[in-house]
Design a protein around this motif. Sequence first.
Motif, PDB file in Angstrom:
ATOM      1  N   HIS A 124      64.922  95.929  43.958  1.00 21.70           N
ATOM      2  CA  HIS A 124      66.379  95.987  43.785  1.00 21.70           C
ATOM      3  C   HIS A 124      66.872  97.393  43.497  1.00 21.70           C
ATOM      4  O   HIS A 124      68.075  97.642  43.503  1.00 21.70           O
ATOM      5  CB  HIS A 124      66.826  95.067  42.645  1.00 21.70           C
ATOM      6  N   MET A 146      66.900  88.919  35.185  1.00 22.34           N
ATOM      7  CA  MET A 146      66.849  88.173  36.454  1.00 22.34           C
ATOM      8  C   MET A 146      65.407  87.913  36.860  1.00 22.34           C
ATOM      9  O   MET A 146      64.485  88.555  36.376  1.00 22.34           O
ATOM     10  CB  MET A 146      67.610  88.904  37.568  1.00 22.34           C
ATOM     11  N   HIS A 160      66.857  98.990  40.588  1.00 19.51           N
ATOM     12  CA  HIS A 160      67.494  99.201  39.290  1.00 19.51           C
ATOM     13  C   HIS A 160      66.458  99.176  38.171  1.00 19.51           C
ATOM     14  O   HIS A 160      65.349  98.677  38.339  1.00 19.51           O
ATOM     15  CB  HIS A 160      68.605  98.183  39.024  1.00 19.51           C
ATOM     16  N   MET A 196      63.190  96.966  38.653  1.00 24.27           N
ATOM     17  CA  MET A 196      62.845  96.093  39.761  1.00 24.27           C
ATOM     18  C   MET A 196      62.775  96.920  41.040  1.00 24.27           C
ATOM     19  O   MET A 196      63.806  97.282  41.610  1.00 24.27           O
ATOM     20  CB  MET A 196      63.882  94.977  39.913  1.00 24.27           C
TER      21      MET A 196
HETATM   22 CU   LIG Z   1      67.113  92.920  40.044  1.00 26.83          CU
END
Ligand SMILES: [Cu+2]
Length: 148
Positions: free
Chosen positions: A95, A123, A97, A92
């Motif tokens: 994010h 997610m 990660h 992502m």
């Molecule tokens: Cu994420």
Amino acid sequence: MSTRISRRAILISIPGAVVFARGAAAGLFTKALPGDLDLSLVRLSRGGLYRAELAPDATPITLRQMQVWTVTLQTAAGAPVTQAGIAISGGMPQHGHGLPTAPQVTKNLGNGRYLIEGVKFNMRGWWTFELAVDAAGGADVVTFNIIL
Ligand SMILES: [Cu+2]
């Protein structure tokens, strides 16, 4: 007198630091989506060598469930790429990660089709799914964008 002033300075600077920290955190987690994000499951590799088509086993793509996908690889001219090495990564971008699992090609299905097992998303949001392809035509990377 001097201690009073420095105490006041501390009281003023603490809320300032909190606001700054909040701003930094918000900046990390609310990066805008690129406006030109291509969500197609058929994409050309970065260097233009290959055309890849991702076929999830079920659509819409589910959250928190292990999935089996198929990818079909062709040369830019449309010939099947039958003996490719494919390494999978992604994550992502907003994010910072990677993927929660380590998907792998587990079977060459023939005619340029490959089975990918171990796909899972944990997610909602913007994911990239990258195939690093190494085949007779050379090495190239195909990046898919997926929004869940
Ligand atoms: Cu994420």
